[in-house]
Design a protein around this motif. Structure first.
Motif, PDB file in Angstrom:
ATOM      1  N   ALA A  32       0.828  -1.109  -0.245  1.00 45.78           N
ATOM      2  CA  ALA A  32      -0.297  -0.266  -0.076  1.00 45.78           C
ATOM      3  C   ALA A  32       1.477   1.218   0.109  1.00 45.78           C
ATOM      4  N   VAL A  33       2.120   1.715   1.003  1.00 44.60           N
ATOM      5  CA  VAL A  33       3.515   2.196   0.648  1.00 44.60           C
ATOM      6  C   VAL A  33       3.278   2.530  -0.012  1.00 44.60           C
ATOM      7  N   ARG A  34       4.144   1.668  -1.306  1.00 45.67           N
ATOM      8  CA  ARG A  34       4.825   1.121  -2.236  1.00 45.67           C
ATOM      9  C   ARG A  34       4.204   1.647  -3.449  1.00 45.67           C
ATOM     10  N   TYR A  35       2.940   1.380  -3.426  1.00 48.64           N
ATOM     11  CA  TYR A  35       1.683   2.014  -4.230  1.00 48.64           C
ATOM     12  C   TYR A  35       1.567   3.110  -3.882  1.00 48.64           C
ATOM     13  N   ASP A  36       1.709   3.959  -2.751  1.00 51.08           N
ATOM     14  CA  ASP A  36       0.508   4.991  -2.877  1.00 51.08           C
ATOM     15  C   ASP A  36      -1.167   4.420  -2.676  1.00 51.08           C
ATOM     16  N   GLN A  37      -1.241   3.085  -1.812  1.00 49.05           N
ATOM     17  CA  GLN A  37      -2.944   3.077  -2.692  1.00 49.05           C
ATOM     18  C   GLN A  37      -3.450   3.071  -0.784  1.00 49.05           C
ATOM     19  N   ASN A  38      -4.854   3.391  -1.021  1.00 48.08           N
ATOM     20  CA  ASN A  38      -5.036   3.359   0.448  1.00 48.08           C
ATOM     21  C   ASN A  38      -5.959   1.976   0.791  1.00 48.08           C
ATOM     22  N   ILE A  39      -5.424   1.492   1.364  1.00 47.66           N
ATOM     23  CA  ILE A  39      -5.805  -0.148   1.760  1.00 47.66           C
ATOM     24  C   ILE A  39      -5.597  -0.249   3.616  1.00 47.66           C
ATOM     25  N   GLY A 129      -2.625  -6.049 -12.598  1.00 50.91           N
ATOM     26  CA  GLY A 129      -1.414  -5.646 -13.321  1.00 50.91           C
ATOM     27  C   GLY A 129       0.388  -4.990 -13.414  1.00 50.91           C
ATOM     28  N   ASP A 130      -0.772  -3.829 -14.120  1.00 48.38           N
ATOM     29  CA  ASP A 130      -0.175  -2.979 -14.118  1.00 48.38           C
ATOM     30  C   ASP A 130       1.513  -2.302 -13.249  1.00 48.38           C
ATOM     31  N   VAL A 131       0.224  -3.011 -12.009  1.00 48.26           N
ATOM     32  CA  VAL A 131       1.025  -1.961 -10.381  1.00 48.26           C
ATOM     33  C   VAL A 131       1.955  -2.876 -10.390  1.00 48.26           C
TER      34      VAL A 131
END
Length: 187
Positions: A32-39, A129-131
């Motif tokens: 989540a941190v690596r890809y700046d996602q809110n999980i 797949g993109d991430v």
């Protein structure tokens, strides 16, 4: 993320996260941190996973719930899909994954059920797949006794999906008399 474990639950399970849960949480939060996602990650201890997941989906009003599925244990054959009934009642998509202890996905197998959730599932798979720079395989089940026309239509549908998304992908059609064993064999 939900994990169904058929073992007995005792008070220690509620009070202390075990190593598996801590490891899974650490990996998911790092992604989540690596890809700046809110999980959000919450541990759920329950004897009735189906009821709990259903209530959780109603409370969160989410588009997608992710559930760990350990697959069919080796040496055991089952055609029972314990989440089939739940999937019919959810207002969101239930995504199942099999955790192999890895930090990223290299391959993503996507079962398309030929229903109204296909577009949502395709978009989520394309995003993942993109991430993760992962290859996607779209999977469709057909009954063993099927006409060539149905096979051609299915291939055409899957080819259109592959052309529409940006992630490297392929497709596979599995044949059988029962969807659960056929799809489990591929996964």
């Amino acid at each position: 993320v939900c994990s169904s474990d058929l073992e007995q639950t005792d008070l220690d399970d509620i009070q202390n996260e075990n190593r598996f849960i801590r490891s899974l949480k650490r990996r998911i939060m790092a992604l989540a941190v690596r890809y700046d996602q809110n999980i959000e990650f919450e541990t759920i201890v329950t004897h009735d996973i189906l009821k709990t997941v259903h209530e959780l989906s109603l409370r969160l009003h989410c588009q997608c719930l992710v559930h760990e599925w350990r697959g069919i244990p080796s040496g055991r054959f089952t055609i029972h899909n314990q989440f089939g009934r739940l999937e019919d009642q959810l207002s969101c998509t239930l995504v199942k994954f099999k955790d192999a202890g890895i930090r990223t996905f290299q391959k993503i197998l996507v079962y398309l059920a030929n229903d109204q959730t296909d577009d949502t599932v395709i978009n989520i798979a394309d995003h993942l797949g993109d991430v993760f720079n992962a290859q996607i395989t779209f999977l469709r089940f057909l009954n063993s006794v099927v006409t060539q026309n149905i096979i051609d239509e299915t291939q055409s549908y899957l080819k259109k999906i592959i052309q529409k998304i940006k992630t490297k992908s392929s497709y596979k059609i599995v044949y059988g008399t029962n969807v659960i064993p056929a799809v489990s064999e591929v996964s």
